[in-house]
Design a protein around this motif. Structure first.
Motif, PDB file in Angstrom:
ATOM      1  N   ASP A 128      59.586  95.575  75.613  1.00 15.53           N
ATOM      2  CA  ASP A 128      60.596  94.720  74.917  1.00 15.53           C
ATOM      3  C   ASP A 128      60.658  93.313  75.237  1.00 15.53           C
ATOM      4  OD1 ASP A 128      62.071  94.766  77.173  1.00 15.53           O
ATOM      5  OD2 ASP A 128      63.638  96.172  76.228  1.00 15.53           O
ATOM      6  N   ASP A 129      61.590  92.355  74.914  1.00 13.82           N
ATOM      7  CA  ASP A 129      61.569  90.987  75.443  1.00 13.82           C
ATOM      8  C   ASP A 129      62.102  90.955  76.640  1.00 13.82           C
ATOM      9  OD1 ASP A 129      60.218  90.093  73.280  1.00 13.82           O
ATOM     10  OD2 ASP A 129      62.427  89.760  72.076  1.00 13.82           O
ATOM     11  N   ASN A 130      62.873  91.937  77.257  1.00  9.02           N
ATOM     12  CA  ASN A 130      63.450  91.931  78.497  1.00  9.02           C
ATOM     13  C   ASN A 130      62.596  92.441  79.494  1.00  9.02           C
ATOM     14  OD1 ASN A 130      65.765  90.986  77.650  1.00  9.02           O
ATOM     15  ND2 ASN A 130      66.559  92.987  76.995  1.00  9.02           N
ATOM     16  N   GLY A 131      61.397  92.868  79.129  1.00  9.20           N
ATOM     17  CA  GLY A 131      60.367  93.371  80.394  1.00  9.20           C
ATOM     18  C   GLY A 131      60.417  95.080  80.493  1.00  9.20           C
ATOM     19  N   ASN A 132      61.290  95.686  79.744  1.00 18.61           N
ATOM     20  CA  ASN A 132      61.350  97.155  79.883  1.00 18.61           C
ATOM     21  C   ASN A 132      60.130  97.486  79.215  1.00 18.61           C
ATOM     22  OD1 ASN A 132      64.145  97.078  81.096  1.00 18.61           O
ATOM     23  ND2 ASN A 132      64.663  96.564  79.070  1.00 18.61           N
ATOM     24  N   SER A 133      59.608  98.832  79.830  1.00 17.26           N
ATOM     25  CA  SER A 133      58.443  99.652  79.195  1.00 17.26           C
ATOM     26  C   SER A 133      58.912 101.012  78.364  1.00 17.26           C
ATOM     27  CB  SER A 133      57.601  99.865  80.065  1.00 17.26           C
ATOM     28  OG  SER A 133      56.895  98.946  80.780  1.00 17.26           O
ATOM     29  N   TYR A 134      58.164 101.122  77.532  1.00 18.22           N
ATOM     30  CA  TYR A 134      58.512 102.423  76.719  1.00 18.22           C
ATOM     31  C   TYR A 134      57.410 103.165  76.567  1.00 18.22           C
ATOM     32  CZ  TYR A 134      62.751  99.571  75.579  1.00 18.22           C
ATOM     33  OH  TYR A 134      63.865  98.526  75.738  1.00 18.22           O
ATOM     34  N   GLU A 164      58.493 107.148  67.458  1.00 14.84           N
ATOM     35  CA  GLU A 164      58.913 105.946  68.282  1.00 14.84           C
ATOM     36  C   GLU A 164      60.231 105.911  68.322  1.00 14.84           C
ATOM     37  OE1 GLU A 164      56.285 105.857  66.182  1.00 14.84           O
ATOM     38  OE2 GLU A 164      54.604 105.435  67.155  1.00 14.84           O
ATOM     39  N   ASP A 165      60.983 106.419  67.282  1.00 18.56           N
ATOM     40  CA  ASP A 165      62.705 106.289  67.483  1.00 18.56           C
ATOM     41  C   ASP A 165      63.338 107.204  68.768  1.00 18.56           C
ATOM     42  OD1 ASP A 165      62.018 108.728  66.196  1.00 18.56           O
ATOM     43  OD2 ASP A 165      63.595 108.662  65.063  1.00 18.56           O
ATOM     44  N   THR A 166      62.529 108.045  69.320  1.00 19.73           N
ATOM     45  CA  THR A 166      62.690 108.897  70.467  1.00 19.73           C
ATOM     46  C   THR A 166      61.810 108.692  71.530  1.00 19.73           C
ATOM     47  OG1 THR A 166      63.327 110.586  68.905  1.00 19.73           O
ATOM     48  CG2 THR A 166      62.946 111.097  71.190  1.00 19.73           C
ATOM     49  N   TYR A 167      62.201 107.882  72.400  1.00 21.52           N
ATOM     50  CA  TYR A 167      61.291 107.082  73.505  1.00 21.52           C
ATOM     51  C   TYR A 167      61.998 107.459  74.974  1.00 21.52           C
ATOM     52  CZ  TYR A 167      64.532 103.435  72.683  1.00 21.52           C
ATOM     53  OH  TYR A 167      65.650 102.711  72.547  1.00 21.52           O
ATOM     54  N   LEU A 168      61.107 107.216  76.075  1.00 25.41           N
ATOM     55  CA  LEU A 168      61.413 107.319  77.322  1.00 25.41           C
ATOM     56  C   LEU A 168      61.299 105.960  77.728  1.00 25.41           C
ATOM     57  CD1 LEU A 168      62.200 108.937  79.991  1.00 25.41           C
ATOM     58  CD2 LEU A 168      59.440 108.985  80.299  1.00 25.41           C
ATOM     59  N   THR A 169      62.425 105.335  78.483  1.00 25.89           N
ATOM     60  CA  THR A 169      62.225 104.048  78.905  1.00 25.89           C
ATOM     61  C   THR A 169      62.392 104.003  80.435  1.00 25.89           C
ATOM     62  OG1 THR A 169      63.013 101.827  78.729  1.00 25.89           O
ATOM     63  CG2 THR A 169      64.668 103.356  78.498  1.00 25.89           C
ATOM     64  N   ASP A 170      61.733 102.977  81.226  1.00 28.16           N
ATOM     65  CA  ASP A 170      61.877 102.862  82.665  1.00 28.16           C
ATOM     66  C   ASP A 170      61.059 101.553  82.959  1.00 28.16           C
ATOM     67  OD1 ASP A 170      62.264 103.245  85.518  1.00 28.16           O
ATOM     68  OD2 ASP A 170      62.085 105.342  85.029  1.00 28.16           O
ATOM     69  N   THR A 171      60.942 101.457  84.246  1.00 22.99           N
ATOM     70  CA  THR A 171      60.137 100.136  84.640  1.00 22.99           C
ATOM     71  C   THR A 171      58.619 100.421  84.332  1.00 22.99           C
ATOM     72  OG1 THR A 171      59.562 100.964  86.949  1.00 22.99           O
ATOM     73  CG2 THR A 171      61.730  99.784  86.560  1.00 22.99           C
ATOM     74  N   THR A 172      58.049  99.269  84.316  1.00 21.72           N
ATOM     75  CA  THR A 172      56.617  99.444  84.012  1.00 21.72           C
ATOM     76  C   THR A 172      55.879 100.337  84.938  1.00 21.72           C
ATOM     77  OG1 THR A 172      56.596  97.569  82.498  1.00 21.72           O
ATOM     78  CG2 THR A 172      54.517  98.280  83.641  1.00 21.72           C
TER      79      THR A 172
END
Length: 65
Positions: free
Chosen positions: A23-29, A36-44
């Motif tokens: 995303d635009d904030n630098g988060n990775s998914y 894609e509506d059910t995702y895991l997010t964390d640092t790259t």
């Protein structure tokens, strides 16, 4: 849902296809392609290590029986 830019799906032999996004904030998914509506997010770095562990066969315990 954040505005995520998804890469093309990665598909291994005989398994589900996954997509990586940012995303635009630098988060990775990471998500199963088509869900894609059910995702895991964390640092790259954390997601990169998760992918390495999965490829190395270290994450079998994460799969449902």
């Amino acid at each position: 849902m954040p505005d995520i830019t998804w890469e093309e799906p990665y598909c291994a032999e005989g398994s589900a296809c996954y997509r990586i996004g940012v995303d635009d904030n630098g988060n990775s998914y990471i998500a199963v392609a088509g869900r894609e509506d059910t995702y895991l997010t964390d640092t790259t770095d954390a997601l990169r290590q998760l992918i390495r562990d999965i490829k190395a066969g270290k994450a079998d315990h994460l799969l449902p029986e």
